[in-house]
Design an enzyme around this catalytic site. Structure first.
Site, mmCIF file in Angstrom:
data_model
loop_
_atom_site.group_PDB
_atom_site.id
_atom_site.type_symbol
_atom_site.label_atom_id
_atom_site.label_comp_id
_atom_site.label_asym_id
_atom_site.label_seq_id
_atom_site.Cartn_x
_atom_site.Cartn_y
_atom_site.Cartn_z
ATOM 1 C CG HIS A 57 -1.972 1.157 1.133
ATOM 2 N ND1 HIS A 57 -3.165 1.100 1.798
ATOM 3 C CD2 HIS A 57 -2.100 2.121 0.454
ATOM 4 C CE1 HIS A 57 -3.931 1.993 1.666
ATOM 5 N NE2 HIS A 57 -3.056 2.836 0.791
ATOM 6 C CG HIS A 59 -0.963 6.518 -2.149
ATOM 7 N ND1 HIS A 59 -2.133 6.498 -2.995
ATOM 8 C CD2 HIS A 59 -1.276 6.077 -0.904
ATOM 9 C CE1 HIS A 59 -3.295 5.963 -2.238
ATOM 10 N NE2 HIS A 59 -2.736 5.474 -0.787
ATOM 11 C CG ASN A 91 -4.351 7.926 -5.309
ATOM 12 O OD1 ASN A 91 -3.410 7.327 -5.229
ATOM 13 N ND2 ASN A 91 -4.461 8.555 -4.063
ATOM 14 C CE LYS A 143 -7.618 1.811 -2.223
ATOM 15 N NZ LYS A 143 -6.519 2.619 -1.867
ATOM 16 C CG HIS A 198 -6.451 2.891 5.261
ATOM 17 N ND1 HIS A 198 -7.862 2.714 5.201
ATOM 18 C CD2 HIS A 198 -5.951 3.429 4.179
ATOM 19 C CE1 HIS A 198 -8.104 3.307 4.086
ATOM 20 N NE2 HIS A 198 -7.018 3.954 3.452
ATOM 21 C CG ASP A 274 -2.669 5.010 3.036
ATOM 22 O OD1 ASP A 274 -2.186 5.105 1.770
ATOM 23 O OD2 ASP A 274 -3.512 5.627 3.487
ATOM 24 C CG HIS A 278 0.269 15.144 0.845
ATOM 25 N ND1 HIS A 278 -0.261 15.333 -0.489
ATOM 26 C CD2 HIS A 278 -0.270 14.247 1.158
ATOM 27 C CE1 HIS A 278 -1.377 14.294 -0.722
ATOM 28 N NE2 HIS A 278 -1.473 13.868 0.238
ATOM 29 N N GLY A 290 -2.864 12.571 4.296
ATOM 30 C CA GLY A 290 -1.887 11.484 3.878
ATOM 31 C C GLY A 290 -0.330 11.904 4.600
#
Ligand code: DOR
Ligand code: ZN
Ligand code: ZN
Length: 405
Positions: A57, A59, A91, A143, A198, A274, A278, A290
């Site tokens: 998981h 990003h 995403n 997902k 999560h 996760d 940012h 996040g």
């Protein structure tokens, strides 16, 4: 490569010291006193050696959001944290919801990662269920987002969600509270495997436990931040009120305790970070959900072992064995002959604090600033090659993983 004097955990949970031989990237021998072949020799000096961490998981923000992270910096952060396989979420910009977007992403990422990687395909609000059969064997899962989060991927039409369940092999879901119950309902209705990302709340653990008791094929993930942090940490300073925000949000101390208990007793199946980078400037300027964490997950989770909340054997199950098993990632997550030679050498006596100024992620900060580590990652080995050791990185050897049926 020969890694000598590795302290590993055997099947009964006992420590043993052994050598590990890796030939052509694959573990071929695990026994004492292997005589040195040609090639690199590393002495683990009886430090613990774990299978490389499998983080399903993450990003990585590539393509489209590469000011926050890209495949190279994100995978470098993985190598630093002992993660040798990561699975990337859809995403990005564009979102990975078509065969073309997936193919483009794969082509773009080729040769740019320090560790091995794979992709989740995104379920789309425009109903892309007819595309799923074509990519089902080359992605980890489908997902879907059943709650609002970063990116515009929420699917609020139930028919679309049901179509995606019907066509998928395993569905990973961002679902919170009542949407967890909804996802479990579809999992049982269509008899599919469901991976609940999560989980963050005691009440969600109860839903998972009940579904498992009924025989549903459901798995639960927890992040390090939902285990270690809670609303008290958020409210501490103006800065933490902005930094420690993510979806799902941090909960109460009693939820931390319920999550730790569920991780120990087998109700929860995996740790996924996760990792959602940012930039610190973005986080401080406006509410942005996040936190980055791929490089701190193992070092933080070792605190759970140090504090007696879980055994090291269980930690290896939830960070290595089970994530690879659930998503059927080929030859990952185990120190076993025939598996990839992915190893991480750790020093559990090093409890130095995590520091913002040491982070690798482009995000430039960590939610664990000044927390003591439960141990330190010394060396990360990917298929028999050192990709990280003692602050130094090496090679862009990462390649896409394969899945078995
Ligand atoms: O806090 C979050 N951030 N939760 C998510 O589900 C997505 C993630 C992101 O991509 O930033
Ligand atoms: Zn999510
Ligand atoms: Zn996520």
């Amino acid at each position: 490569m020969l890694v000598k004097n590795c302290k590993i955990i055997d099947k009964d949970g006992k420590d043993i010291v052994t050598d590990i031989l890796i030939e052509n990237g694959v573990i071929t021998k695990i026994e004492k006193n292997i005589s040195a072949p040609a090639g690199e020799i590393i002495d683990a000096e009886e430090k613990y050696v774990l299978p490389g961490i499998v983080d399903v998981h993450t990003h990585m923000r590539d393509p489209g959001l590469t000011q926050k992270e890209d495949f190279t910096t994100g995978s470098m952060a993985c190598a630093r944290g002992g993660v040798t396989t990561f699975i990337d979420m859809p995403n990005t910009i564009p979102v990975t919801v078509t065969k073309e977007a997936l193919a483009d992403k794969k082509a773009l990422m080729n040769g740019r990662a320090y560790v091995d990687y794979g992709f989740h395909f995104g379920g789309s609000k425009k109903d892309n269920s007819s595309e799923i059969k074509d990519i089902i064997n080359e992605t980890a899962s489908t997902k879907i987002f059943l709650n609002m989060s970063t990116g515009d991927m929420l699917i609020d039409d139930e028919k679309t969600v049901e179509n995606i369940f019907r066509e998928s092999k395993i569905i990973s879901v961002h679902a919170e509270e009542e949407m967890v119950a909804k996802a479990i309902e579809f999992c049982e209705k269509y008899d599919k495997e469901l991976y609940l990302c999560h989980l963050s709340k005691a009440s969600e653990i109860e839903l998972l436990k009940a579904a498992k008791a009924r025989g549903a094929k459901v798995f639960g993930e927890v992040t390090p931040h939902h285990l270690f942090l809670n609303t008290d940490d958020v409210s501490k300073t103006e800065r933490s009120q902005l930094l420690l925000r993510m979806k799902p949000e941090l909960k109460e101390k009693s939820d931390n305790d319920a999550l730790w208990a569920a991780l120990a007793d087998g109700t929860l199946d995996t740790i996924g970070t996760d990792h959602a980078p940012h930039l610190i400037e973005e986080k401080l300027a406006k509410l942005t959900f996040g936190v980055p964490s791929v490089e701190n997950s193992l070092e933080m989770m070792l605190n759970g072992v140090k504090d007696g909340k879980i055994t090291l054997k269980r930690l290896i199950e939830v960070m290595c064995n089970k994530p690879a098993d659930i998503f059927k990632i080929k030859n990952k997550g185990n120190i076993t002959a025939g598996y990839d030679g992915d190893l991480v050498i750790i020093d559990i006596t090093d409890n130095s604090p995590v520091k913002d100024d040491k982070v690798i992620t482009k995000a430039g900060w960590t939610p664990y600033e000044n927390c003591n580590k439960g141990g330190k990652v010394l060396t990360t080995i990917l298929r028999g090659q050192v990709v990280y050791s003692n602050g130094k990185f090496n090679g862009l050897y990462g390649r896409e993983v394969k899945y078995y049926e």
